[in-house]
Scaffold this motif. Structure first.
Motif, short mmCIF file in Angstrom:
data_model
loop_
_atom_site.label_atom_id
_atom_site.label_comp_id
_atom_site.label_asym_id
_atom_site.label_seq_id
_atom_site.Cartn_x
_atom_site.Cartn_y
_atom_site.Cartn_z
N VAL A 77 0.81 -1.16 0.05
CA VAL A 77 0.13 0.27 -0.07
C VAL A 77 0.83 1.27 -0.12
CG1 VAL A 77 -1.74 1.27 1.40
CG2 VAL A 77 -1.61 -1.27 1.44
N HIS A 78 0.75 2.03 -0.89
CA HIS A 78 1.45 3.42 -1.01
C HIS A 78 0.58 4.53 -0.25
CE1 HIS A 78 4.11 1.86 -4.03
NE2 HIS A 78 3.06 1.08 -4.71
N SER A 79 1.49 5.60 0.12
CA SER A 79 0.97 6.62 1.08
C SER A 79 -0.25 7.20 0.27
CB SER A 79 2.22 7.50 1.29
OG SER A 79 1.75 8.70 1.69
N ALA A 80 -1.08 7.84 0.84
CA ALA A 80 -2.38 8.46 0.17
C ALA A 80 -1.97 9.84 0.38
CB ALA A 80 -3.59 8.12 0.95
N ARG A 81 -0.75 10.26 0.98
CA ARG A 81 -0.54 11.76 1.31
C ARG A 81 -0.08 12.27 -0.04
NH1 ARG A 81 4.28 14.46 2.99
NH2 ARG A 81 5.55 12.43 2.67
N ASP A 82 -0.46 13.30 -0.28
CA ASP A 82 -0.07 14.18 -1.55
C ASP A 82 1.39 14.53 -1.49
OD1 ASP A 82 -2.35 13.88 -2.94
OD2 ASP A 82 -3.19 15.64 -2.11
N VAL A 83 2.17 14.37 -2.46
CA VAL A 83 3.54 14.94 -2.50
C VAL A 83 3.80 16.37 -3.32
CG1 VAL A 83 5.83 14.39 -2.99
CG2 VAL A 83 4.44 12.34 -2.09
#
Length: 181
Positions: A158-164
């Motif tokens: 699972v990848h981070s859902a946080r916007d970069v």
């Protein structure tokens, strides 16, 4: 229960037993040995005596007709005729001949065929048990390697859902050293 129905029941039971078998990156002989070991454990779970490399009723071809072929596993049981099991990763006519001779002698003949799939169906009264494995090339000189896992494929992480932030401030470089060449 007639031999055919008994053989079908035993083939289904051994299939369920082998469905739990797992291994990773084994050579051909190692896979065969692992399956033979699992067949012996299955027989023990049934309360049977099992014998590895038991003598077959089928003699060896000339010039060794005074000797007999061997079976991977032979099982003695109180509640029915003996059970014989051959384990192969290829379709071998000799295996079919051996198991047909064993069945004619009153034994239940099971053929464990392992590999990546597309298994030839043997003639009756031989009962087929399949064990599908994946294969890949091993390191140079090591031959093919085989693996078998029973669980579901592992999902992607699972990848981070946080916007970069796509705009990245450049890092300041240190001042140039005036004495450097």
């Amino acid at each position: 229960m007639d031999g055919g129905a008994d053989g079908e029941r035993l083939a289904a039971s051994l299939t369920c037993w082998l469905d739990r078998l797992e291994f990773v990156d084994l050579g051909t002989d190692e896979v065969t040995a692992r399956i033979v070991e699992a067949v012996s454990a299955w027989a023990a779970e049934q309360g049977w005596r099992s014998y590895r490399r038991a003598a077959s009723v089928l003699p060896l071809p000339p010039p060794m007709t005074d000797r007999h072929s061997v079976l991977d596993v032979a099982c003695a049981r109180r509640d029915g005729p003996p059970v014989v099991v051959e384990v192969d990763h290829t379709d071998r006519r000799r295996t079919w001949e051996k198991l047909t001779a064993e069945a004619a002698a009153g034994r239940v003949a099971l053929w464990v065929r392992w590999g990546p799939g597309r298994f030839a169906v043997p003639p009756a009264p031989i009962h087929l048990v399949t064990c599908e494995v994946s294969r890949h090339s091993g390191p140079p000189g090591a031959g093919r390697r085989h693996s078998r896992t029973t669980g579901p494929a592992r999902p992607a992480p699972v990848h981070s859902a946080r916007d970069v932030d796509p705009v990245v401030e450049p890092l300041p470089l240190p001042p140039a050293d005036p004495g450097a060449p």
